[in-house]
Design an enzyme around this catalytic site. Sequence first.
Site, PDB file in Angstrom:
ATOM      1  CD  GLU A  47     -91.756  -9.461 -43.528  1.00  0.00           C
ATOM      2  OE1 GLU A  47     -93.069  -9.483 -43.730  1.00  0.00           O
ATOM      3  OE2 GLU A  47     -90.967  -9.041 -44.264  1.00  0.00           O
ATOM      4  CG  ASN A  51     -98.049 -11.943 -42.508  1.00  0.00           C
ATOM      5  OD1 ASN A  51     -98.063 -11.012 -43.471  1.00  0.00           O
ATOM      6  ND2 ASN A  51     -97.223 -13.095 -42.581  1.00  0.00           N
ATOM      7  NE  ARG A 106     -98.590  -7.346 -47.891  1.00  0.00           N
ATOM      8  CZ  ARG A 106     -98.600  -5.924 -47.467  1.00  0.00           C
ATOM      9  NH1 ARG A 106     -99.418  -5.222 -47.812  1.00  0.00           N
ATOM     10  NH2 ARG A 106     -97.324  -5.586 -47.186  1.00  0.00           N
TER      11      ARG A 106
HETATM   12  N1  LIG Z   1    -101.886 -13.876 -39.388  1.00  0.00           N
HETATM   13  C1  LIG Z   1    -102.392 -14.102 -40.366  1.00  0.00           C
HETATM   14  N2  LIG Z   1    -103.747 -14.265 -40.602  1.00  0.00           N
HETATM   15  C2  LIG Z   1    -104.622 -14.804 -41.793  1.00  0.00           C
HETATM   16  N3  LIG Z   1    -103.752 -14.987 -42.709  1.00  0.00           N
HETATM   17  C3  LIG Z   1    -102.540 -14.712 -42.894  1.00  0.00           C
HETATM   18  C4  LIG Z   1    -101.694 -14.232 -41.596  1.00  0.00           C
HETATM   19  N4  LIG Z   1    -100.589 -14.519 -41.909  1.00  0.00           N
HETATM   20  C5  LIG Z   1    -100.263 -14.675 -43.342  1.00  0.00           C
HETATM   21  N5  LIG Z   1    -101.645 -15.065 -43.794  1.00  0.00           N
HETATM   22  C6  LIG Z   1    -101.725 -15.463 -45.078  1.00  0.00           C
HETATM   23  O1  LIG Z   1    -100.716 -15.914 -45.637  1.00  0.00           O
HETATM   24  C7  LIG Z   1    -100.215 -15.290 -46.973  1.00  0.00           C
HETATM   25  C8  LIG Z   1     -98.865 -15.256 -47.015  1.00  0.00           C
HETATM   26  O2  LIG Z   1     -98.167 -14.425 -46.091  1.00  0.00           O
HETATM   27  P1  LIG Z   1     -96.994 -13.681 -46.154  1.00  0.00           P
HETATM   28  O3  LIG Z   1     -96.469 -12.782 -45.364  1.00  0.00           O
HETATM   29  O4  LIG Z   1     -95.844 -14.790 -46.755  1.00  0.00           O
HETATM   30  O5  LIG Z   1     -97.318 -12.620 -47.593  1.00  0.00           O
HETATM   31  P2  LIG Z   1     -97.999 -11.412 -47.682  1.00  0.00           P
HETATM   32  O6  LIG Z   1     -98.366 -10.908 -46.414  1.00  0.00           O
HETATM   33  O7  LIG Z   1     -99.187 -11.832 -48.617  1.00  0.00           O
HETATM   34  O8  LIG Z   1     -97.105 -10.575 -48.599  1.00  0.00           O
HETATM   35  P3  LIG Z   1     -95.698  -9.700 -48.024  1.00  0.00           P
HETATM   36  O9  LIG Z   1     -95.413 -10.285 -46.873  1.00  0.00           O
HETATM   37  O10 LIG Z   1     -94.594  -9.986 -48.816  1.00  0.00           O
HETATM   38  O11 LIG Z   1     -96.298  -8.451 -47.736  1.00  0.00           O
HETATM   39  C9  LIG Z   1    -100.998 -13.890 -46.935  1.00  0.00           C
HETATM   40  O12 LIG Z   1    -101.155 -13.433 -47.946  1.00  0.00           O
HETATM   41  C10 LIG Z   1    -102.211 -14.243 -46.046  1.00  0.00           C
HETATM   42  O13 LIG Z   1    -103.416 -14.930 -47.082  1.00  0.00           O
HETATM   43 MG   LIG Z   2     -96.742 -10.849 -45.079  1.00  0.00          MG
END
Ligand SMILES: Nc1ncnc2c1ncn2[C@@H]1O[C@H](COP(=O)(O)OP(=O)(O)OP(=O)(O)O)[C@@H](O)[C@H]1O
Ligand SMILES: [Mg+2]
Lengths: 146, 120
Positions: A47, A51, A106
């Site tokens: 995860e 990200n 997502r």
């Molecule tokens: N390393 C990162 N850099 C920039 N933004 C981030 C980062 N990690 C998370 N985010 C932000 O936090 C939000 C939530 O992250 P999360 O992993 O919970 O959900 P997601 O990645 O959008 O969806 P999923 O993980 O279910 O595919 C992301 O949509 C993004 O906007």
């Molecule tokens: Mg994610």
Amino acid sequence: MYENRMQLRFGSISQNESFARTVAAAFAAQLNPTIEELTDIRTAVSEAVTNAIIHGYENNPNRAVELRCSICGDMLTIVVADEGKGIEDVMLAMQPFYTSVPSLERSGMGFAVMEAFMDDVRVESAPGQGTKVTMQKHIAVVGCDG
Amino acid sequence: MQVSVKKQGGTLYAALVGELDHHSAAPVRQKLDAALGGDINELVLDMRGVSFMDSSGIGVILGRYKLLRDRGGKLRVSAMSSYAERIFRMAGMLPLLAGSGTAGMGARRAADNKGGKKHV
Ligand SMILES: Nc1ncnc2c1ncn2[C@@H]1O[C@H](COP(=O)(O)OP(=O)(O)OP(=O)(O)O)[C@@H](O)[C@H]1O
Ligand SMILES: [Mg+2]
């Protein structure tokens, strides 16, 4: 007390998602975790690395993601860091079902999965400053009846 | 990840083998959508061969669920591991995947204990 550490820098391409989670699980194996604990670790690392690649670097394949793992006694600490675009509102980003890119199918469950599968998750981030996710998991020593 | 599909009337059976993550999500999505012709109103995903799944995998399945739902059809998941089930539950998807089944996963130690704790 037993201590060990490793660190790794790899390119921001999706092939490295499975590489990173496999390496983290292999490092954690010295704590003799259960299959379930290993799956938890693998999933949480996946995860955080995903990200970094899709949100932090917006799929730019020419950047680097850092994975640092350490063991102190029976505590496993994993850091996943990028030098990407950063997060404006960390509290909001960590809400279950929150995603900044709903159009890409997502689910917004990444941080919720990390929090459910690890004992502690901390996120340090600021716009333009990159993101550092620190996760900890206590790996219980096998009991006599285990 | 390998995707093999079999059509039977209005039902498409798709067996997934391998790791369902962000890296494999796009090709899996393409293969499923290519096989989901307009006459298909049920998709059955066989998860027996899925050795890993994270929230990107949930995203692929959620996307196919919506696609089927929007055409009045449904999605079922068969043989999901207790791990996949846990992630589906977290994502609030278990009630959506009506009639889906699980395949248990025992609590085994990752390494055999007979050599005691290994300190490298
Ligand atoms: N390393 C990162 N850099 C920039 N933004 C981030 C980062 N990690 C998370 N985010 C932000 O936090 C939000 C939530 O992250 P999360 O992993 O919970 O959900 P997601 O990645 O959008 O969806 P999923 O993980 O279910 O595919 C992301 O949509 C993004 O906007
Ligand atoms: Mg994610």
